[in-house]
Design an enzyme around this catalytic site. Structure first.
Site, PDB file in Angstrom:
ATOM      1  CD  GLU A 128      -2.616   1.149   2.680  1.00 46.89           C
ATOM      2  OE1 GLU A 128      -3.381   2.098   2.918  1.00 46.89           O
ATOM      3  OE2 GLU A 128      -2.526   0.143   3.420  1.00 46.89           O
ATOM      4  CB  CYS A 181      -5.187  -1.306   4.190  1.00 50.34           C
ATOM      5  SG  CYS A 181      -4.675  -1.327   5.919  1.00 50.34           S
ATOM      6  CE  LYS A 225      -8.349   1.901   2.903  1.00 50.51           C
ATOM      7  NZ  LYS A 225      -7.260   1.986   3.908  1.00 50.51           N
TER       8      LYS A 225
END
Length: 270
Positions: free
Chosen positions: A48, A169, A135
């Site tokens: 990430e 994540c 995200k």
């Protein structure tokens, strides 16, 4: 004779960026892409925010402190636009290596005044950009610096080895996001993570294991789980006090490859 299914080599990169230095981190990523290609990888995944580093400073500095403002400005200056010379270099490395590449990046929206996304860039083995996943919901302190993505980027990309997809994540906890990928016949999933390193993140490895192992088991798929590490160079650049450094009890990592039974078939590497 029936169908013949190809074998696929996959790689989870466990490394640190050249912190907040876009050009040097792109160079490092290209070197790693070519190295994995030489070692037989057909798909390589990076952590990430690898380009050019995750905003770790919010663990130790208040959002409007001089340190946070300075680091945030540097992150914006070194973020990645798509397309750009940075993505061209990554695409050329993927083409030389003959690999699919999925790499975490701080994506800067062109012409926007500081809008950043916590994103995954998907590149094909011919050096073409396949797409970008942003995200959906930034997690905890990420909300200070990242804009929200939307569901349009939750998709898979066809490869000779089955469809690939990925989440960033905490998104790997999102049941609907995971289902959306599985419903698109995802066969290889990329789960990208930062370097969990401080005392209050002590349980992070358990959380990673639960999420990636369950997704592999539920979908009967393979998962490439790729996590960053926190190096001495990054800690030094953060300018932490002795008291702040004392909260760093380990250095991240915990990358691995998970099989369809929910078991680690490589790693986790700590």
């Amino acid at each position: 004779m029936g169908d013949v299914y190809p074998k696929v080599g996959v790689a989870a990169v466990q490394a640190a960026p050249v912190w907040l230095n876009r050009e040097a981190t792109v160079d490092k990523a290209c070197t790693l892409i070519e190295e994995t290609g030489r070692n037989g990888a057909h798909i390589v995944a990076f952590p990430e925010g690898f380009l050019p580093g995750y905003p770790d400073w919010f663990h130790w500095y208040m959002p409007r402190s001089p340190e946070s403002i300075r680091f945030s400005k540097e992150l914006i200056k070194n973020a990645i636009e798509v397309p750009s010379p940075a993505t061209e270099a990554l695409c050329a490395a993927a083409r030389r290596a003959g690999t699919y590449v999925v790499i975490g990046m701080n994506e800067r929206e062109p012409k926007a005044m500081g809008s950043l996304y916590n994103a995954l860039l998907f590149i094909g083995p011919e050096g073409e950009i396949l797409g970008v996943h942003r995200k959906i919901v930034p997690t905890v302190t990420e909300r200070i610096i990242y804009s929200y993505g939307d569901g349009s980027s939750i998709r898979t990309y066809d490869t000779p080895y089955g469809a690939i997809g990925g989440l960033v994540c905490g998104e790997n906890t999102n049941s609907l996001a995971r289902f959306a990928l599985l419903a698109q016949h995802e066969r290889i999933h990329i789960a990208s993570w930062p370097a969990f390193a401080s005392t209050h993140q002590r349980t992070a490895f358990d959380g990673m294991d639960i999420r990636v192992r369950y997704h592999a088991f539920e979908g009967r798929i393979f998962v490439i789980s790729t996590a960053a590490v926190l190096t001495d160079d990054t800690i030094s650049a953060l300018g932490l006090s002795a008291e702040q450094k004392a909260t760093i009890t380990f250095r991240g990592g915990h990358s691995g490859i998970i099989g369809p039974r929910g078991n680690y078939i490589a790693g986790p590497a700590d």
